[in-house]
Design an enzyme around this catalytic site. Structure first.
Site, PDB file in Angstrom:
ATOM      1  N   GLU A   1       0.890  -1.298  -0.177  1.00 40.38           N
ATOM      2  CA  GLU A   1       0.033   0.119  -0.084  1.00 40.38           C
ATOM      3  C   GLU A   1       0.844   1.357   0.024  1.00 40.38           C
ATOM      4  OE1 GLU A   1      -2.093  -0.940   3.547  1.00 40.38           O
ATOM      5  OE2 GLU A   1      -1.145   0.250   4.586  1.00 40.38           O
TER       6      GLU A   1
ATOM      7  N   HIS B   1      -4.016   3.261   8.499  1.00 39.92           N
ATOM      8  CA  HIS B   1      -2.683   2.647   8.850  1.00 39.92           C
ATOM      9  C   HIS B   1      -1.764   3.736   9.394  1.00 39.92           C
ATOM     10  CE1 HIS B   1      -3.476  -1.372   6.695  1.00 39.92           C
ATOM     11  NE2 HIS B   1      -3.992  -1.618   7.870  1.00 39.92           N
TER      12      HIS B   1
END
Lengths: 290, 379
Positions: free
Chosen positions: A210, A248
């Site tokens: 990511e 995150h």
């Protein structure tokens, strides 16, 4: 074969009497994991889920040949718990806890790396699973079928979806590892790729990355020079704006570092096809395996 | 969490770092009073949570108290990149001989705190890093020992930073102690000034705190300012889920940061623009889903909502219950495209049968459908 864990791995659960620890210890046992002991300071001598509870990891390690420890200790004590497991000589430490202070992780990761013989996975991760043999994490075991694809991911739910898609397609999973969404983690893609490279059961590897950091770029560099098996990539958060933290703590584009463009370019240069969707991951793996 | 310059300087001063005398003013008259107290030239600086204050006219010199009043009234209320200036720092002007840069950041590659030094201070360090990386010295600090004075002296020499080596090294050691002590993720002194008198001063400072460590610094977490964030982000953080306001019109709710990011990407690929990022987390119950819908529906930009759930620990039927409750209470006022899979998928589908929710078997189709709905409505 598989990597890191199998049916013989004897597992310790740190924080086994807590809400999360108890819930997931039970789910791990149901999935076939050999949970042999637990640790909760102050609860030594008790029994829970049919296994003895110890005050310290040292005491547990003296009584059981522990192959791994999984940590559900709340954030303020989580890094300390990881260090306790590492110093007790447990070779694999999986840190599930979310929200650990970054400086605690900087210190713990440096100290554990200096020990040299301990592999730390996480924190803020779903753990790992070798389907049918050992679940050392919080993932729903039902979506994982045993097979020939190794899966490494920075996310949780995307991992489960990918595993389900690969399993439903008949390809299956050899071992799946969620490495965690924090900026400082124990193991990165490039630390784990060599193990899959040497694992006879793994025919291809899927790397679910990511935005943020440069772990995907490092992984691509390793694939280019060393990897003998096909690798398929995925990058989440490609539409996220710069400077915004996407859930995150590690998923943030800061300055010119961590952009999807840089990761896509690195994968392209290493000959790693990148899937736009989870369905496409399956198609690309299939194409690679012929 | 970002701190204002005056807060950052206050913290650095606690660790022994010299900072110019300064006070915060909320009105032009207060600025004038502070300037008269100092009886000297002052710098008036907007205190907003963004960079580029100088270019935006948010930093001005004033030679007299009257001028200070005037300049402060120009800066107060100034809109800097969308942040309205509500307070200014009025500080004694520093007699600058040299301007340097010193900063500590978290480096993911070395997994350490990295000290960065440059003799080109006072300017945008990211720009220097991009155009002339050789002008910056980088040093990963061993977390077991911390930064030692001898290391600091060697690095200062290497960077070509001149001045009282002892004082400069002490400042760097104190900066590292502050970084660790307050659990910062970034701590910068820019410019680090050597005055005409040879003193070493932190003329400007930027500190970002590690949100994960705020629990052990209650005094610092009180510095959070609601107005610095989007009101919906504040409300969402009170409910305990991660929410980021974005620019588009498709509201997004999902479980797990990775899946939500993926959902944003799918909406984008389908030609839509996400209005937000919202992660209900793992194991969410109906009430959390209900609150998530409440927050997303309060956003006037939202024209439709995409709820994307992959049940693991989270049960899809709990999500369905939250959606139905929100409908019954009249909170869910926008069209919804929904995709559920995994744990309790069948139960969820049964609960949602006959309800005004568009169900899709996979997330790609759901993304296309909600984007069509939202774009169609706008035509």
């Amino acid at each position: 074969m598989s990597i890191l864990v199998d049916k013989n791995t004897q597992v310790l659960v740190q924080g086994i009497t807590g809400r999360e620890g108890a819930f997931h210890a039970e789910a791990m046992i149901k999935a076939g994991t050999q949970v042999v002991a637990g640790v909760t300071p102050g609860r030594g001598g008790q029994t829970t889920l049919g296994v003895p509870v110890y005050d310290t990891v040292k005491e547990a390690a003296a009584k059981h040949p522990l192959g791994a420890s999984i940590i559900f200790v709340p954030a303020p004590g989580a890094a300390d718990a990881a260090l306790e497991a590492a110093h007790a000589g447990i070779p694999l430490v999986v840190l599930i806890t979310e929200g650990i202070p970054t400086m605690d992780m900087v210190k713990a990761v440096a100290e554990i790396k200096a020990l040299g013989n301990v592999r730390l996975i996480g924190g803020n991760c779903p753990g790992l699973i070798t389907p049918g043999e050992c679940k050392l994490g919080i993932m729903p075991a039902s979506v994982f079928k045993r097979g020939k694809v190794g899966l490494i991911s920075r996310s949780g739910t995307v991992t489960y979806e990918t595993a389900k898609a690969l399993s439903d397609a008949g390809l299956g999973i050899s071992t799946c590892i969620g490495i965690g969404g924090d900026p400082i983690i124990g193991s990165t893609f490039k630390d784990l790729l060599p193990m899959f490279n040497n694992d006879l059961e793994t025919a291809a590897v899927v790397v679910c990355g990511e935005i943020g950091g440069s772990d995907e770029e490092d992984a691509a560099a390793y694939v280019k020079t060393h990897m003998k098996k096909p690798v398929v990539g995925f990058i989440g958060g490609r539409s996220a704006p710069k400077g915004k933290k996407m859930g995150h703590a590690g998923a943030i584009i800061s300055g010119n570092v961590g952009t999807p463009e840089s990761k896509l370019a690195a994968f392209a240069e290493a000959g790693v096809p990148v899937a736009d969707t989870i369905d496409e991951i399956v198609e690309l793996v299939r194409a690679k395996l012929g | 969490m970002n701190l204002h310059e005056y807060q950052a300087k206050e913290l650095l001063a606690r660790y022994g770092i010299p900072v110019p005398p300064g006070k915060v003013a909320y009105t032009a008259d207060e600025a004038k009073a502070i300037a008269s107290e100092y009886g000297d030239t002052v710098v008036i600086k907007a205190q907003v949570h963004t960079g580029g204050r100088g270019k935006a006219g948010g930093v001005k010199l004033a030679k007299t108290p009257e001028e200070a009043r005037e300049k402060a009234s120009q800066i107060l209320g100034l809109n800097i990149k969308g942040f309205i200036t509500k307070k200014v720092l009025v500080g004694k002007a520093v007699d600058i001989a040299k301007e340097y840069y010193a900063g500590l950041i978290l480096d993911r590659v070395t997994q350490r705190v990295v000290l960065m030094l440059s003799k080109e201070g006072g300017i945008d360090i990211e720009e220097v890093a991009a155009t002339r990386p050789e002008a910056i010295i980088k040093y990963p600090v061993n977390p077991a020992t911390g930064l030692r004075a001898f290391e600091a002296r060697e690095l200062l020499k290497q960077a070509g930073m001149e001045g009282n080596l002892g004082k400069l090294a002490a400042m760097l050691v104190q900066l590292y102690q502050a970084y660790v002590g307050i659990d910062a993720s970034t701590a910068e002194i820019n410019p680090l000034v050597i005055t005409a008198q040879g003193e070493v001063v932190a003329a400007d400072a930027k500190i970002v705190l590690d949100d994960n460590a705020l629990y052990r610094h209650p005094d610092l977490s009180r510095l959070r300012e609601a107005e610095a964030e989007h009101p919906l982000e504040v409300e969402a953080s009170n409910y305990g889920f991660a929410y980021v306001k974005l620019e588009g019109s498709v509201g997004i709710i999902g479980n797990g940061a990775g899946l939500v990011m993926y959902t944003l990407d799918l909406v984008n690929r389908s030609g839509g623009k996400p209005a937000n990022f919202l992660d209900i987390g793992g194991g969410a119950k109906a009430d959390i889903v209900y609150n998530a819908i409440k927050v997303v529906c309060k956003d006037p930009d939202v024209k439709g909502i995409f709820i994307n759930i992959f049940g693991g620990i989270t049960r899809a039927d709990e999500v369905a219950k939250g959606v139905i409750q929100a409908m019954e209470d009249g909170i869910l006022t926008k069209p919804v495209a929904m995709r559920v899979a995994g744990t309790a998928e069948e139960e969820a589908k049964k609960l949602l049968e006959g309800k005004l929710v568009y169900m899709y078997p996979n997330s790609i189709d759901a993304a296309k459908a909600i984007v069509d709905m939202v774009n169609g409505g706008a035509k």
